[in-house]
Design a protein around this motif. Sequence first.
Motif, PDB file in Angstrom:
ATOM      1  N   SER A 238       0.829  -1.206   0.000  1.00  0.00           N
ATOM      2  CA  SER A 238       0.000   0.000   0.000  1.00  0.00           C
ATOM      3  C   SER A 238       0.864   1.256   0.000  1.00  0.00           C
ATOM      4  O   SER A 238       1.932   1.301   0.603  1.00  0.00           O
ATOM      5  N   SER A 239       0.387   2.279  -0.679  1.00  0.00           N
ATOM      6  CA  SER A 239       1.088   3.565  -0.697  1.00  0.00           C
ATOM      7  C   SER A 239       0.461   4.533   0.307  1.00  0.00           C
ATOM      8  O   SER A 239       0.842   5.693   0.377  1.00  0.00           O
ATOM      9  N   SER A 240      -0.498   4.041   1.091  1.00  0.00           N
ATOM     10  CA  SER A 240      -1.183   4.874   2.085  1.00  0.00           C
ATOM     11  C   SER A 240      -0.511   4.722   3.443  1.00  0.00           C
ATOM     12  O   SER A 240      -0.384   3.613   3.967  1.00  0.00           O
ATOM     13  N   VAL A 242      -1.698   5.696   6.232  1.00  0.00           N
ATOM     14  CA  VAL A 242      -2.738   5.293   7.192  1.00  0.00           C
ATOM     15  C   VAL A 242      -2.907   3.773   7.168  1.00  0.00           C
ATOM     16  O   VAL A 242      -2.910   3.115   8.215  1.00  0.00           O
ATOM     17  N   ASP A 243      -3.041   3.218   5.961  1.00  0.00           N
ATOM     18  CA  ASP A 243      -3.216   1.761   5.847  1.00  0.00           C
ATOM     19  C   ASP A 243      -1.985   1.020   6.357  1.00  0.00           C
ATOM     20  O   ASP A 243      -2.089  -0.023   7.006  1.00  0.00           O
ATOM     21  N   ALA A 244      -0.808   1.577   6.051  1.00  0.00           N
ATOM     22  CA  ALA A 244       0.430   0.927   6.479  1.00  0.00           C
ATOM     23  C   ALA A 244       0.537   0.909   8.001  1.00  0.00           C
ATOM     24  O   ALA A 244       0.902  -0.105   8.600  1.00  0.00           O
ATOM     25  N   LEU A 245       0.206   2.033   8.641  1.00  0.00           N
ATOM     26  CA  LEU A 245       0.246   2.089  10.102  1.00  0.00           C
ATOM     27  C   LEU A 245      -0.768   1.133  10.714  1.00  0.00           C
ATOM     28  O   LEU A 245      -0.462   0.415  11.684  1.00  0.00           O
ATOM     29  N   LYS A 246      -1.970   1.092  10.148  1.00  0.00           N
ATOM     30  CA  LYS A 246      -3.002   0.190  10.655  1.00  0.00           C
ATOM     31  C   LYS A 246      -2.561  -1.262  10.567  1.00  0.00           C
ATOM     32  O   LYS A 246      -2.795  -2.057  11.484  1.00  0.00           O
ATOM     33  N   SER A 247      -1.908  -1.618   9.446  1.00  0.00           N
ATOM     34  CA  SER A 247      -1.480  -3.009   9.268  1.00  0.00           C
ATOM     35  C   SER A 247      -0.442  -3.420  10.303  1.00  0.00           C
ATOM     36  O   SER A 247      -0.297  -4.607  10.619  1.00  0.00           O
ATOM     37  N   LEU A 248       0.292  -2.411  10.839  1.00  0.00           N
ATOM     38  CA  LEU A 248       1.292  -2.685  11.879  1.00  0.00           C
ATOM     39  C   LEU A 248       0.727  -2.446  13.276  1.00  0.00           C
ATOM     40  O   LEU A 248       1.473  -2.455  14.255  1.00  0.00           O
ATOM     41  N   LYS A 249      -0.614  -2.213  13.327  1.00  0.00           N
ATOM     42  CA  LYS A 249      -1.311  -1.983  14.596  1.00  0.00           C
ATOM     43  C   LYS A 249      -0.763  -0.742  15.321  1.00  0.00           C
ATOM     44  O   LYS A 249      -0.555  -0.743  16.532  1.00  0.00           O
ATOM     45  N   ILE A 250      -0.513   0.290  14.539  1.00  0.00           N
ATOM     46  CA  ILE A 250      -0.041   1.568  15.069  1.00  0.00           C
ATOM     47  C   ILE A 250      -1.153   2.592  14.938  1.00  0.00           C
ATOM     48  O   ILE A 250      -1.850   2.629  13.906  1.00  0.00           O
ATOM     49  N   GLY A 271      -0.920  16.404   6.422  1.00  0.00           N
ATOM     50  CA  GLY A 271      -1.419  15.200   5.747  1.00  0.00           C
ATOM     51  C   GLY A 271      -1.357  15.295   4.243  1.00  0.00           C
ATOM     52  O   GLY A 271      -2.095  14.602   3.540  1.00  0.00           O
ATOM     53  N   SER A 272      -0.470  16.158   3.733  1.00  0.00           N
ATOM     54  CA  SER A 272      -0.355  16.312   2.282  1.00  0.00           C
ATOM     55  C   SER A 272       0.270  15.068   1.664  1.00  0.00           C
ATOM     56  O   SER A 272       0.900  14.253   2.348  1.00  0.00           O
ATOM     57  N   ALA A 273       0.105  14.940   0.353  1.00  0.00           N
ATOM     58  CA  ALA A 273       0.631  13.767  -0.358  1.00  0.00           C
ATOM     59  C   ALA A 273       2.143  13.663  -0.208  1.00  0.00           C
ATOM     60  O   ALA A 273       2.687  12.577   0.035  1.00  0.00           O
ATOM     61  N   SER A 274       2.840  14.787  -0.329  1.00  0.00           N
ATOM     62  CA  SER A 274       4.307  14.762  -0.235  1.00  0.00           C
ATOM     63  C   SER A 274       4.759  14.390   1.182  1.00  0.00           C
ATOM     64  O   SER A 274       5.731  13.644   1.356  1.00  0.00           O
ATOM     65  N   GLN A 275       4.037  14.913   2.190  1.00  0.00           N
ATOM     66  CA  GLN A 275       4.402  14.583   3.570  1.00  0.00           C
ATOM     67  C   GLN A 275       4.161  13.106   3.864  1.00  0.00           C
ATOM     68  O   GLN A 275       4.992  12.436   4.483  1.00  0.00           O
ATOM     69  N   ASN A 276       3.026  12.594   3.389  1.00  0.00           N
ATOM     70  CA  ASN A 276       2.704  11.182   3.620  1.00  0.00           C
ATOM     71  C   ASN A 276       3.651  10.262   2.874  1.00  0.00           C
ATOM     72  O   ASN A 276       3.981   9.171   3.348  1.00  0.00           O
ATOM     73  N   THR A 277       4.094  10.700   1.700  1.00  0.00           N
ATOM     74  CA  THR A 277       5.058   9.892   0.939  1.00  0.00           C
ATOM     75  C   THR A 277       6.364   9.774   1.707  1.00  0.00           C
ATOM     76  O   THR A 277       6.969   8.695   1.760  1.00  0.00           O
ATOM     77  N   LYS A 278       6.816  10.871   2.309  1.00  0.00           N
ATOM     78  CA  LYS A 278       8.049  10.829   3.110  1.00  0.00           C
ATOM     79  C   LYS A 278       7.898   9.869   4.283  1.00  0.00           C
ATOM     80  O   LYS A 278       8.808   9.088   4.599  1.00  0.00           O
ATOM     81  N   LEU A 279       6.730   9.913   4.930  1.00  0.00           N
ATOM     82  CA  LEU A 279       6.494   9.034   6.079  1.00  0.00           C
ATOM     83  C   LEU A 279       6.505   7.563   5.679  1.00  0.00           C
ATOM     84  O   LEU A 279       7.148   6.730   6.323  1.00  0.00           O
ATOM     85  N   ILE A 280       5.807   7.233   4.601  1.00  0.00           N
ATOM     86  CA  ILE A 280       5.730   5.815   4.235  1.00  0.00           C
ATOM     87  C   ILE A 280       7.050   5.307   3.680  1.00  0.00           C
ATOM     88  O   ILE A 280       7.422   4.147   3.874  1.00  0.00           O
ATOM     89  N   ASN A 281       7.818   6.181   3.030  1.00  0.00           N
ATOM     90  CA  ASN A 281       9.148   5.762   2.555  1.00  0.00           C
ATOM     91  C   ASN A 281      10.059   5.423   3.725  1.00  0.00           C
ATOM     92  O   ASN A 281      10.811   4.442   3.684  1.00  0.00           O
ATOM     93  N   LEU A 282       9.993   6.237   4.780  1.00  0.00           N
ATOM     94  CA  LEU A 282      10.773   5.942   5.984  1.00  0.00           C
ATOM     95  C   LEU A 282      10.304   4.649   6.638  1.00  0.00           C
ATOM     96  O   LEU A 282      11.110   3.829   7.087  1.00  0.00           O
ATOM     97  N   LEU A 283       8.982   4.447   6.672  1.00  0.00           N
ATOM     98  CA  LEU A 283       8.419   3.241   7.278  1.00  0.00           C
ATOM     99  C   LEU A 283       8.835   1.987   6.512  1.00  0.00           C
ATOM    100  O   LEU A 283       9.156   0.955   7.103  1.00  0.00           O
ATOM    101  N   LYS A 284       8.869   2.078   5.195  1.00  0.00           N
ATOM    102  CA  LYS A 284       9.271   0.930   4.372  1.00  0.00           C
ATOM    103  C   LYS A 284      10.738   0.578   4.581  1.00  0.00           C
ATOM    104  O   LYS A 284      11.131  -0.573   4.410  1.00  0.00           O
ATOM    105  N   ARG A 285      11.550   1.583   4.920  1.00  0.00           N
ATOM    106  CA  ARG A 285      12.976   1.345   5.140  1.00  0.00           C
ATOM    107  C   ARG A 285      13.288   1.006   6.602  1.00  0.00           C
ATOM    108  O   ARG A 285      14.439   0.738   6.964  1.00  0.00           O
ATOM    109  N   GLY A 286      12.257   0.993   7.454  1.00  0.00           N
ATOM    110  CA  GLY A 286      12.484   0.725   8.871  1.00  0.00           C
ATOM    111  C   GLY A 286      13.160   1.873   9.573  1.00  0.00           C
ATOM    112  O   GLY A 286      13.803   1.694  10.615  1.00  0.00           O
ATOM    113  N   LYS A 287      13.025   3.089   9.020  1.00  0.00           N
ATOM    114  CA  LYS A 287      13.705   4.269   9.559  1.00  0.00           C
ATOM    115  C   LYS A 287      12.720   5.320  10.079  1.00  0.00           C
ATOM    116  O   LYS A 287      13.092   6.480  10.267  1.00  0.00           O
TER     117      LYS A 287
END
Length: 292
Positions: A238-240, A242-250, A271-287
Amino acid sequence: MRKLVDVSSYNGVVDWKKAKSYGCQGAILKIVRKDLNRDKKFNENFAACNENEIDWGVYNYSYATTATKAKSDMELVCNILDKIDKECFTYGVWFDLEDKVQASLSKAKIAEIINAAQAVVESRGYKFGVYTGMSYYNEHIDRKLVKCNNWWIARYYNGNKRMQIATNPNQEKKPAAANVAWQYTSKGRFPKTISNGNSGNFDLNVLYKEPGSKKVEETKKTPAKTKTVYYPKYRGKSSSIVDALKSLKINSSKKNREKIATLNGIKNYKGSASQNTKLINLLKRGKLIKSK
């Protein structure tokens, strides 16, 4: 254990997206040439690694024969790093020591050069390691005189035979000194050609752990820093955020995302697209730094 390549302008144009799809899990990039200008492909390579979320570090092939020269060269390397996008910069700065100009020096002099380079790099806030060949290490390095604890050692036990990136090297041939990484071939290949340089060959490496920071005894006078805790790596599609955090029970509420964003250097989170993209990219890298 991760599979890494180290590259320079000799590798030409590298298709990093394909490299990643074929199993490349990181890269060590040549940052400067002998004349101390940037390697001709460095800018292109680090930008492409960032774009494809490939963790990277840098190396400087050293010609320094004095501590003064080593210091000035590494200051220049750090100056470059300070000014570029280090989104996926993970593997630190490597001091490549293998040239014949240092081979004529005493072990004490070589240790002095390494320690001078290390002092500069670590004073600038970067991790430091030394790369060299196994025979060079055995003949020219006195570990009692060298402060560095991060070693990346080359040993091509398979001669000039080509080796696919998917093939693991024989661990019984690993140099004992290679505590961080082992470069095991200069004839590494991918299933299909991914570059237009060096006849399609790559140096292949296995990384056993990320390079550590300088010795504890050298920093004991510095107040201890609070350990940074990260959220678990998101491995979904998922590129969301919100969905990514929910899947990790966060907690995915906007209020909690605001806290997380602030902790991760994202100001005025809306909650802009660019801000959320930065967050999910960090989450995908475990950072993605965890909020309390």
